[in-house]
Design an enzyme around this catalytic site. Structure first.
Site, PDB file in Angstrom:
ATOM      1  N   GLY A 298      -3.713   7.755  -1.596  1.00 35.91           N
ATOM      2  CA  GLY A 298      -2.512   7.421  -0.816  1.00 35.91           C
ATOM      3  C   GLY A 298      -1.664   6.456  -1.607  1.00 35.91           C
TER       4      GLY A 298
ATOM      5  N   GLN B 220       4.374  -0.360  -2.528  1.00 36.20           N
ATOM      6  CA  GLN B 220       3.523  -0.632  -3.700  1.00 36.20           C
ATOM      7  C   GLN B 220       4.242  -0.376  -5.014  1.00 36.20           C
ATOM      8  OE1 GLN B 220       0.188   1.871  -1.831  1.00 36.20           O
ATOM      9  NE2 GLN B 220      -0.973   0.376  -2.995  1.00 36.20           N
TER      10      GLN B 220
ATOM     11  N   CYS C 264      -7.792  -0.280  -2.719  1.00 39.13           N
ATOM     12  CA  CYS C 264      -6.335  -0.381  -2.704  1.00 39.13           C
ATOM     13  C   CYS C 264      -5.825  -0.423  -4.147  1.00 39.13           C
ATOM     14  CB  CYS C 264      -5.909  -1.654  -1.972  1.00 39.13           C
ATOM     15  SG  CYS C 264      -4.114  -1.820  -1.839  1.00 39.13           S
ATOM     16  N   LEU C 265      -4.847   0.413  -4.449  1.00 42.38           N
ATOM     17  CA  LEU C 265      -4.325   0.457  -5.825  1.00 42.38           C
ATOM     18  C   LEU C 265      -3.618  -0.844  -6.187  1.00 42.38           C
ATOM     19  CD1 LEU C 265      -3.047   4.141  -5.866  1.00 42.38           C
ATOM     20  CD2 LEU C 265      -5.193   3.223  -6.790  1.00 42.38           C
TER      21      LEU C 265
ATOM     22  N   HIS D  87      -3.944   2.268   6.681  1.00 44.71           N
ATOM     23  CA  HIS D  87      -3.892   1.432   5.468  1.00 44.71           C
ATOM     24  C   HIS D  87      -2.501   1.484   4.834  1.00 44.71           C
ATOM     25  CE1 HIS D  87      -5.683  -0.016   1.499  1.00 44.71           C
ATOM     26  NE2 HIS D  87      -4.533   0.475   1.110  1.00 44.71           N
ATOM     27  N   GLU D  88      -1.935   2.717   4.769  1.00 40.82           N
ATOM     28  CA  GLU D  88      -0.598   2.873   4.152  1.00 40.82           C
ATOM     29  C   GLU D  88       0.496   2.250   5.023  1.00 40.82           C
ATOM     30  OE1 GLU D  88      -2.690   4.696   1.205  1.00 40.82           O
ATOM     31  OE2 GLU D  88      -0.747   3.713   1.233  1.00 40.82           O
TER      32      GLU D  88
ATOM     33  N   HIS E 216       0.830  -1.314   4.490  1.00 39.70           N
ATOM     34  CA  HIS E 216       1.635  -1.636   3.291  1.00 39.70           C
ATOM     35  C   HIS E 216       3.121  -1.730   3.659  1.00 39.70           C
ATOM     36  CE1 HIS E 216      -1.096  -1.743  -0.085  1.00 39.70           C
ATOM     37  NE2 HIS E 216      -1.606  -0.559   0.180  1.00 39.70           N
TER      38      HIS E 216
END
Ligand SMILES: O=C(O)C[C@@H](Cc1ccccc1)C(=O)SCC(=O)c1ccccc1
Ligand SMILES: [Zn+2]
Length: 167
Positions: free
Chosen positions: A45, A50, A91-92, A133-134, A137
């Protein structure tokens, strides 16, 4: 093209994303770049926040072979069952750390697709976890915010040390 992914504790990750007024060719170009960036990471994702674009755009692909790309523009999540489920998240923007987070297990996602068409999607399991989660963000929230302050501080210090080395 591959975009730079902001890393915790970069304050720009705390920006609240604005809704997309109109899905244009420019929006679709950004979406394509977000997919390329996500697949390259690799990740399942990626939220526009991000990559330092503060618009409500999420891309996702939970498949093993890049066969299920999903786009969520101006997403909303409705809780269908209050059940909470613990799942290990990565998480990236917090590379190298995986921690358990408790999230709603069953929800309904309402969003707009890359052609500007509204759609609804019922989600359970990883899909439900990933969309939450997204969406965090897009609201300037990171999964480390759910951890103890001790754990969060340890992660921040480790990443700050890494950033100093690479700077
Ligand atoms: O930072 C992000 O939003 C991407 C993140 C999404 C996510 C993963 C797991 C639980 C919740 C949300 C990631 O993709 S982290 C990398 C990852 O989990 C993964 C990478 C390659 C293959 C499979 C998973
Ligand atoms: Zn993340």
């Amino acid at each position: 093209m591959i975009l730079e992914i902001l890393e915790y504790p970069d304050p720009r990750l705390r920006t609240i994303a604005k809704p997309v007024d109109e899905v244009t060719d420019e929006t679709r170009k950004l979406i394509d770049d977000m997919f390329e960036t996500m697949y390259d990471a690799p990740g399942i994702g990626l939220a526009a926040t991000q990559v330092n674009v503060h618009r409500q755009i999420i891309v996702m692909d939970l498949s093993e072979d890049k066969s299920e790309p999903r786009v969520f523009i101006n997403p909303e999540v409705e809780v269908l069952e209050g059940e909470l489920e613990d799942m290990q998240e990565g998480c990236l923007s917090v590379p190298g750390f995986y921690e358990d987070v408790s999230r709603i297990e069953h929800c309904m996602i309402k969003a707009i697709d890359r052609d500007g068409k509204p759609f609804e999607l019922e989600a359970r399991g990883l899909l439900a976890v990933c969309i939450q989660h997204e969406m965090d963000h897009l609201n300037g929230k990171l999964f480390v915010d759910y951890l103890s302050s001790l754990k969060r501080t340890r992660i921040r210090k480790k990443l700050e040390k890494l950033h100093k080395k690479s700077a």
